[in-house]
Design a protein around this motif. Sequence first.
Motif, PDB file in Angstrom:
ATOM      1  N   LEU A  43      14.012  -7.465  77.568  1.00 28.60           N
ATOM      2  CA  LEU A  43      13.819  -8.090  78.879  1.00 28.60           C
ATOM      3  C   LEU A  43      12.528  -8.900  78.856  1.00 28.60           C
ATOM      4  CD1 LEU A  43      15.667  -5.501  79.611  1.00 28.60           C
ATOM      5  CD2 LEU A  43      14.884  -5.983  81.941  1.00 28.60           C
ATOM      6  N   PHE A  90      17.613  -9.460  85.962  1.00 27.58           N
ATOM      7  CA  PHE A  90      17.250  -8.225  86.636  1.00 27.58           C
ATOM      8  C   PHE A  90      16.068  -8.474  87.566  1.00 27.58           C
ATOM      9  CE2 PHE A  90      19.764  -4.885  84.784  1.00 27.58           C
ATOM     10  CZ  PHE A  90      20.152  -5.392  83.551  1.00 27.58           C
ATOM     11  N   ASP A 108      20.558  -3.580  89.646  1.00 28.54           N
ATOM     12  CA  ASP A 108      21.683  -3.437  88.727  1.00 28.54           C
ATOM     13  C   ASP A 108      22.005  -4.700  87.941  1.00 28.54           C
ATOM     14  OD1 ASP A 108      23.592  -1.132  90.835  1.00 28.54           O
ATOM     15  OD2 ASP A 108      21.987  -0.807  89.373  1.00 28.54           O
TER      16      ASP A 108
ATOM     17  N   GLN B  33       6.708   3.027  80.171  1.00 25.83           N
ATOM     18  CA  GLN B  33       7.940   3.548  80.741  1.00 25.83           C
ATOM     19  C   GLN B  33       9.022   3.579  79.666  1.00 25.83           C
ATOM     20  OE1 GLN B  33       7.549   0.923  84.699  1.00 25.83           O
ATOM     21  NE2 GLN B  33       9.318   2.270  84.803  1.00 25.83           N
ATOM     22  N   PHE B  35      13.263   3.618  79.436  1.00 22.65           N
ATOM     23  CA  PHE B  35      14.473   3.344  80.198  1.00 22.65           C
ATOM     24  C   PHE B  35      15.699   3.619  79.341  1.00 22.65           C
ATOM     25  CE2 PHE B  35      12.674   0.993  83.768  1.00 22.65           C
ATOM     26  CZ  PHE B  35      11.499   0.483  83.256  1.00 22.65           C
ATOM     27  N   GLN B  37      19.526   2.064  79.209  1.00 23.92           N
ATOM     28  CA  GLN B  37      20.491   1.105  79.735  1.00 23.92           C
ATOM     29  C   GLN B  37      21.879   1.622  79.369  1.00 23.92           C
ATOM     30  OE1 GLN B  37      20.293  -3.089  78.483  1.00 23.92           O
ATOM     31  NE2 GLN B  37      20.888  -3.606  80.569  1.00 23.92           N
ATOM     32  N   GLN B  42      23.244  -0.849  83.613  1.00 21.81           N
ATOM     33  CA  GLN B  42      22.195  -0.408  84.534  1.00 21.81           C
ATOM     34  C   GLN B  42      20.990   0.118  83.760  1.00 21.81           C
ATOM     35  OE1 GLN B  42      24.732   2.470  86.519  1.00 21.81           O
ATOM     36  NE2 GLN B  42      24.496   1.332  88.437  1.00 21.81           N
ATOM     37  N   LEU B  43      19.815  -0.186  84.267  1.00 24.60           N
ATOM     38  CA  LEU B  43      18.560   0.297  83.676  1.00 24.60           C
ATOM     39  C   LEU B  43      18.089   1.509  84.461  1.00 24.60           C
ATOM     40  CD1 LEU B  43      16.610  -2.979  82.973  1.00 24.60           C
ATOM     41  CD2 LEU B  43      17.068  -1.199  81.296  1.00 24.60           C
ATOM     42  N   ASN B  45      15.432   4.542  84.935  1.00 21.41           N
ATOM     43  CA  ASN B  45      14.114   5.060  84.602  1.00 21.41           C
ATOM     44  C   ASN B  45      14.233   6.470  84.043  1.00 21.41           C
ATOM     45  OD1 ASN B  45      11.828   3.299  85.313  1.00 21.41           O
ATOM     46  ND2 ASN B  45      12.788   3.277  87.312  1.00 21.41           N
ATOM     47  N   TYR B  48       7.919   7.817  83.165  1.00 16.40           N
ATOM     48  CA  TYR B  48       6.718   7.015  83.349  1.00 16.40           C
ATOM     49  C   TYR B  48       5.610   7.843  82.714  1.00 16.40           C
ATOM     50  CZ  TYR B  48       3.100   4.289  85.626  1.00 16.40           C
ATOM     51  OH  TYR B  48       2.026   3.492  85.867  1.00 16.40           O
ATOM     52  N   PHE B  86      15.027   1.627  75.988  1.00 17.23           N
ATOM     53  CA  PHE B  86      13.916   0.677  75.946  1.00 17.23           C
ATOM     54  C   PHE B  86      12.600   1.372  76.268  1.00 17.23           C
ATOM     55  CE2 PHE B  86      15.977  -3.314  75.375  1.00 17.23           C
ATOM     56  CZ  PHE B  86      17.199  -3.233  76.014  1.00 17.23           C
ATOM     57  N   PHE B  98       8.586  -5.424  77.199  1.00 16.14           N
ATOM     58  CA  PHE B  98       9.636  -4.560  76.663  1.00 16.14           C
ATOM     59  C   PHE B  98       9.753  -4.668  75.155  1.00 16.14           C
ATOM     60  CE2 PHE B  98      12.275  -2.901  80.161  1.00 16.14           C
ATOM     61  CZ  PHE B  98      11.642  -3.512  81.226  1.00 16.14           C
TER      62      PHE B  98
END
Lengths: 115, 108
Positions: A43, A90, A108, B33, B35, B37, B42-43, B45, B48, B86, B98
């Motif tokens: 990203l 995003f 989303d 962070q 993540f 996916q 959808q990402l 969380n 943290y 990620f 990222f």
Amino acid sequence: DAGITQSPRHKVTETGTPVTLRCHQTENHRYMYWYRQDPGHGLRLIHYSYGVKDTDKGEVSDGYSVSRSKTEDFLLTLESATSSQTSVYFCAISPGQFYSNQPQHFGDGTRLSIL
Amino acid sequence: GIQVEQSPPDLILQEGANSTLRCNFSDSVNNLQWFHQNPWGQLINLFYIPSGTKQNGRLSATTVATERYSLLYISSSQTTDSGVYFCAVRAGFQKLVFGTGTRLLVSP
């Protein structure tokens, strides 16, 4: 999960047309962000906002503009879409105090295809 | 700017196996962070974790900021763990950078 709504969720359009993506939040967070996700790049940040009418560029801002007239809405505009802007977009939000210990939460995504 | 490297790039596991994902970063960071996916894009969380260790069910994470790395542990993996993981670090003023992710496939 954080209240973030992106619209539209999917869009197909033609090269040269204008496109606006919307991010709406119900968390009253100060910071809002737009990212794009492409294979092999993870990203990448396009633009972000640190308050109403306060925005700044990210690492891949060329060809994009943003606006934030209300706390809850952050718009991303492609003035004249190109095929290289085909991507998944995003939106993210965070409370955003300087160096605060607050994570970013993501919507989303919007899948945009430019033919 | 700051560089974030994740390893391995791809991982295939059988259900029930354990795994460790690594995130290296090139400079001092304030926050980090993790993540997930999922296959629907959808990402989610996960953690943290600017420093120290946290656990959430079968997942745990450790960040050693002084040595510039973070580890994500997945125990007793399930098919629903499949997706891309990620790591993202915060460098400077609220900008999240990222890594390119670790793609995990858990087979039944």
